[in-house]
Design a protein around this motif. Structure first.
Motif, PDB file in Angstrom:
ATOM      1  N   LEU A  71     -20.271  58.375  10.483  1.00 57.27           N
ATOM      2  CA  LEU A  71     -19.183  58.935   9.679  1.00 57.27           C
ATOM      3  C   LEU A  71     -18.328  59.930  10.470  1.00 57.27           C
ATOM      4  CD1 LEU A  71     -21.065  59.424   6.293  1.00 57.27           C
ATOM      5  CD2 LEU A  71     -19.372  57.661   6.855  1.00 57.27           C
ATOM      6  N   GLY A  72     -18.647  60.111  11.757  1.00 57.56           N
ATOM      7  CA  GLY A  72     -17.802  60.945  12.609  1.00 57.56           C
ATOM      8  C   GLY A  72     -18.317  62.338  12.896  1.00 57.56           C
ATOM      9  N   PHE A  73     -19.529  62.662  12.434  1.00 50.10           N
ATOM     10  CA  PHE A  73     -20.103  63.969  12.739  1.00 50.10           C
ATOM     11  C   PHE A  73     -20.586  64.009  14.189  1.00 50.10           C
ATOM     12  CE2 PHE A  73     -20.383  64.098   8.155  1.00 50.10           C
ATOM     13  CZ  PHE A  73     -20.247  65.429   7.837  1.00 50.10           C
TER      14      PHE A  73
ATOM     15  N   HIS B  79     -33.670  71.686  13.712  1.00 50.65           N
ATOM     16  CA  HIS B  79     -32.490  71.020  13.166  1.00 50.65           C
ATOM     17  C   HIS B  79     -31.388  70.805  14.199  1.00 50.65           C
ATOM     18  CE1 HIS B  79     -34.256  72.568   9.423  1.00 50.65           C
ATOM     19  NE2 HIS B  79     -33.539  71.655   8.802  1.00 50.65           N
ATOM     20  N   TYR B  80     -30.586  69.763  13.956  1.00 49.06           N
ATOM     21  CA  TYR B  80     -29.300  69.606  14.631  1.00 49.06           C
ATOM     22  C   TYR B  80     -28.243  70.144  13.677  1.00 49.06           C
ATOM     23  CZ  TYR B  80     -31.482  66.430  17.955  1.00 49.06           C
ATOM     24  OH  TYR B  80     -32.281  65.887  18.918  1.00 49.06           O
ATOM     25  N   GLN B  81     -27.320  70.917  14.216  1.00 52.37           N
ATOM     26  CA  GLN B  81     -26.169  71.382  13.437  1.00 52.37           C
ATOM     27  C   GLN B  81     -25.027  70.444  13.788  1.00 52.37           C
ATOM     28  OE1 GLN B  81     -26.677  75.025  15.446  1.00 52.37           O
ATOM     29  NE2 GLN B  81     -27.571  76.069  13.677  1.00 52.37           N
ATOM     30  N   MET B  82     -24.408  69.890  12.766  1.00 51.40           N
ATOM     31  CA  MET B  82     -23.386  68.857  12.981  1.00 51.40           C
ATOM     32  C   MET B  82     -22.096  69.254  12.278  1.00 51.40           C
ATOM     33  SD  MET B  82     -25.710  65.396  12.656  1.00 51.40           S
ATOM     34  CE  MET B  82     -24.576  64.378  13.625  1.00 51.40           C
ATOM     35  N   GLU B  83     -21.000  68.735  12.809  1.00 49.37           N
ATOM     36  CA  GLU B  83     -19.685  69.016  12.226  1.00 49.37           C
ATOM     37  C   GLU B  83     -18.817  67.769  12.296  1.00 49.37           C
ATOM     38  OE1 GLU B  83     -17.483  71.864  14.599  1.00 49.37           O
ATOM     39  OE2 GLU B  83     -17.828  70.723  16.421  1.00 49.37           O
ATOM     40  N   LYS B  84     -17.926  67.687  11.356  1.00 45.12           N
ATOM     41  CA  LYS B  84     -16.847  66.706  11.415  1.00 45.12           C
ATOM     42  C   LYS B  84     -15.568  67.509  11.378  1.00 45.12           C
ATOM     43  CE  LYS B  84     -15.173  62.287   9.908  1.00 45.12           C
ATOM     44  NZ  LYS B  84     -13.757  62.523   9.852  1.00 45.12           N
ATOM     45  N   VAL B  85     -14.873  67.493  12.492  1.00 41.65           N
ATOM     46  CA  VAL B  85     -13.682  68.325  12.595  1.00 41.65           C
ATOM     47  C   VAL B  85     -12.515  67.652  11.884  1.00 41.65           C
ATOM     48  CG1 VAL B  85     -14.353  69.594  14.679  1.00 41.65           C
ATOM     49  CG2 VAL B  85     -13.214  67.408  14.891  1.00 41.65           C
TER      50      VAL B  85
ATOM     51  N   PHE C 200     -32.698  67.686   9.887  1.00 40.84           N
ATOM     52  CA  PHE C 200     -33.950  67.811  10.633  1.00 40.84           C
ATOM     53  C   PHE C 200     -33.939  66.883  11.836  1.00 40.84           C
ATOM     54  CE2 PHE C 200     -36.177  69.623   6.863  1.00 40.84           C
ATOM     55  CZ  PHE C 200     -36.902  70.615   7.510  1.00 40.84           C
ATOM     56  N   LYS C 201     -34.445  67.358  12.957  1.00 43.75           N
ATOM     57  CA  LYS C 201     -34.643  66.502  14.120  1.00 43.75           C
ATOM     58  C   LYS C 201     -35.623  65.402  13.720  1.00 43.75           C
ATOM     59  CE  LYS C 201     -33.583  69.974  17.570  1.00 43.75           C
ATOM     60  NZ  LYS C 201     -34.049  70.811  18.673  1.00 43.75           N
ATOM     61  N   GLY C 202     -35.299  64.174  14.070  1.00 37.18           N
ATOM     62  CA  GLY C 202     -36.146  63.052  13.714  1.00 37.18           C
ATOM     63  C   GLY C 202     -35.743  62.372  12.414  1.00 37.18           C
ATOM     64  N   ASN C 203     -34.814  62.963  11.661  1.00 43.24           N
ATOM     65  CA  ASN C 203     -34.372  62.364  10.400  1.00 43.24           C
ATOM     66  C   ASN C 203     -33.328  61.286  10.707  1.00 43.24           C
ATOM     67  OD1 ASN C 203     -33.177  61.762   7.898  1.00 43.24           O
ATOM     68  ND2 ASN C 203     -33.449  63.855   7.158  1.00 43.24           N
ATOM     69  N   SER C 204     -33.565  60.066  10.238  1.00 45.06           N
ATOM     70  CA  SER C 204     -32.652  58.956  10.525  1.00 45.06           C
ATOM     71  C   SER C 204     -31.285  59.135   9.866  1.00 45.06           C
ATOM     72  CB  SER C 204     -33.272  57.628  10.093  1.00 45.06           C
ATOM     73  OG  SER C 204     -33.501  57.633   8.699  1.00 45.06           O
ATOM     74  N   ALA C 205     -31.148  60.072   8.943  1.00 45.55           N
ATOM     75  CA  ALA C 205     -29.839  60.346   8.336  1.00 45.55           C
ATOM     76  C   ALA C 205     -28.831  60.770   9.409  1.00 45.55           C
ATOM     77  CB  ALA C 205     -29.954  61.423   7.264  1.00 45.55           C
ATOM     78  N   LYS C 206     -29.324  61.311  10.516  1.00 43.21           N
ATOM     79  CA  LYS C 206     -28.429  61.711  11.613  1.00 43.21           C
ATOM     80  C   LYS C 206     -27.574  60.525  12.068  1.00 43.21           C
ATOM     81  CE  LYS C 206     -28.485  63.844  16.212  1.00 43.21           C
ATOM     82  NZ  LYS C 206     -28.284  62.800  17.230  1.00 43.21           N
ATOM     83  N   ASN C 207     -28.150  59.316  12.071  1.00 44.62           N
ATOM     84  CA  ASN C 207     -27.392  58.123  12.475  1.00 44.62           C
ATOM     85  C   ASN C 207     -26.209  57.878  11.533  1.00 44.62           C
ATOM     86  OD1 ASN C 207     -29.286  57.669  14.520  1.00 44.62           O
ATOM     87  ND2 ASN C 207     -30.556  56.434  13.168  1.00 44.62           N
ATOM     88  N   LEU C 208     -26.440  58.045  10.237  1.00 47.99           N
ATOM     89  CA  LEU C 208     -25.358  57.880   9.262  1.00 47.99           C
ATOM     90  C   LEU C 208     -24.275  58.921   9.503  1.00 47.99           C
ATOM     91  CD1 LEU C 208     -23.973  56.811   6.696  1.00 47.99           C
ATOM     92  CD2 LEU C 208     -25.472  58.319   5.377  1.00 47.99           C
ATOM     93  N   TYR C 209     -24.690  60.167   9.694  1.00 48.27           N
ATOM     94  CA  TYR C 209     -23.700  61.223   9.923  1.00 48.27           C
ATOM     95  C   TYR C 209     -22.848  60.912  11.157  1.00 48.27           C
ATOM     96  CZ  TYR C 209     -26.813  63.695   6.687  1.00 48.27           C
ATOM     97  OH  TYR C 209     -27.595  64.047   5.617  1.00 48.27           O
TER      98      TYR C 209
END
Length: 155
Positions: free
Chosen positions: A135-137, A146-152, A123-132
């Motif tokens: 971790l390289g996302f 939402h933000y869609q994120m990937e770790k290649v 979700f946009k605004g969710n601080s978990a985005k910082n953790l992701y």
């Protein structure tokens, strides 16, 4: 697995009997985000959760610490062969203790060995985005909510 000194976690398979716990967890962690974009409605969210459990129960694991359910972790392999993290959600009193990070680090390590891309949305605004991001996302797309994120895969 040790977290913050002595907090060990384990997984057990999720069952339909976990519904009330999963609903309270979802409400605690996601209601404020849902309310930003739509309107949280308990009955509608319970219906969504029932449907989610019907479709994804085999993918869901309950996170347990000291014999207490503290969260849920769900992943599946997509048609493209990516590992999709459907959900990682932890009770507030167990957040920021390194549990989610350890779970994700272990998953990413496995995915690197398998040369598997990892994707999720947050979700946009969710601080978990910082953790992701730590971790390289990286963000590769977004929706209204939402933000869609990937770790290649590491080459």
């Amino acid at each position: 697995m040790e977290i913050d000194g002595d907090m060990k976690y384990s997984f057990r398979n999720c069952t339909l009997d976990d519904f009330d716990f999963l609903f309270q967890l979802k409400k605690q962690n996601f209601k404020k985000y849902v309310d930003k974009f739509w309107q949280w409605d308990d009955e509608e969210q319970k219906q969504r959760l029932r449907k989610d459990l019907e479709e994804h129960l085999p993918h869901k694991k309950i996170i347990v610490v000291n014999n207490k359910m503290i969260g849920v972790y769900a992943v599946h392999i997509t048609e493209d062969g990516d590992l999709y993290i459907n959900e990682i959600s932890i009770l507030k009193e167990y957040q920021n203790k390194g549990i989610g990070r350890k779970i994700l680090e272990k998953q990413l390590e496995e995915n690197d060995k398998k040369k598997m891309r990892t994707v999720l949305q947050v979700f946009k605004g969710n601080s978990a985005k910082n953790l992701y991001e730590k971790l390289g996302f990286k963000v590769y797309g977004e929706t209204e909510s939402h933000y869609q994120m990937e770790k290649v895969i590491k080459e």
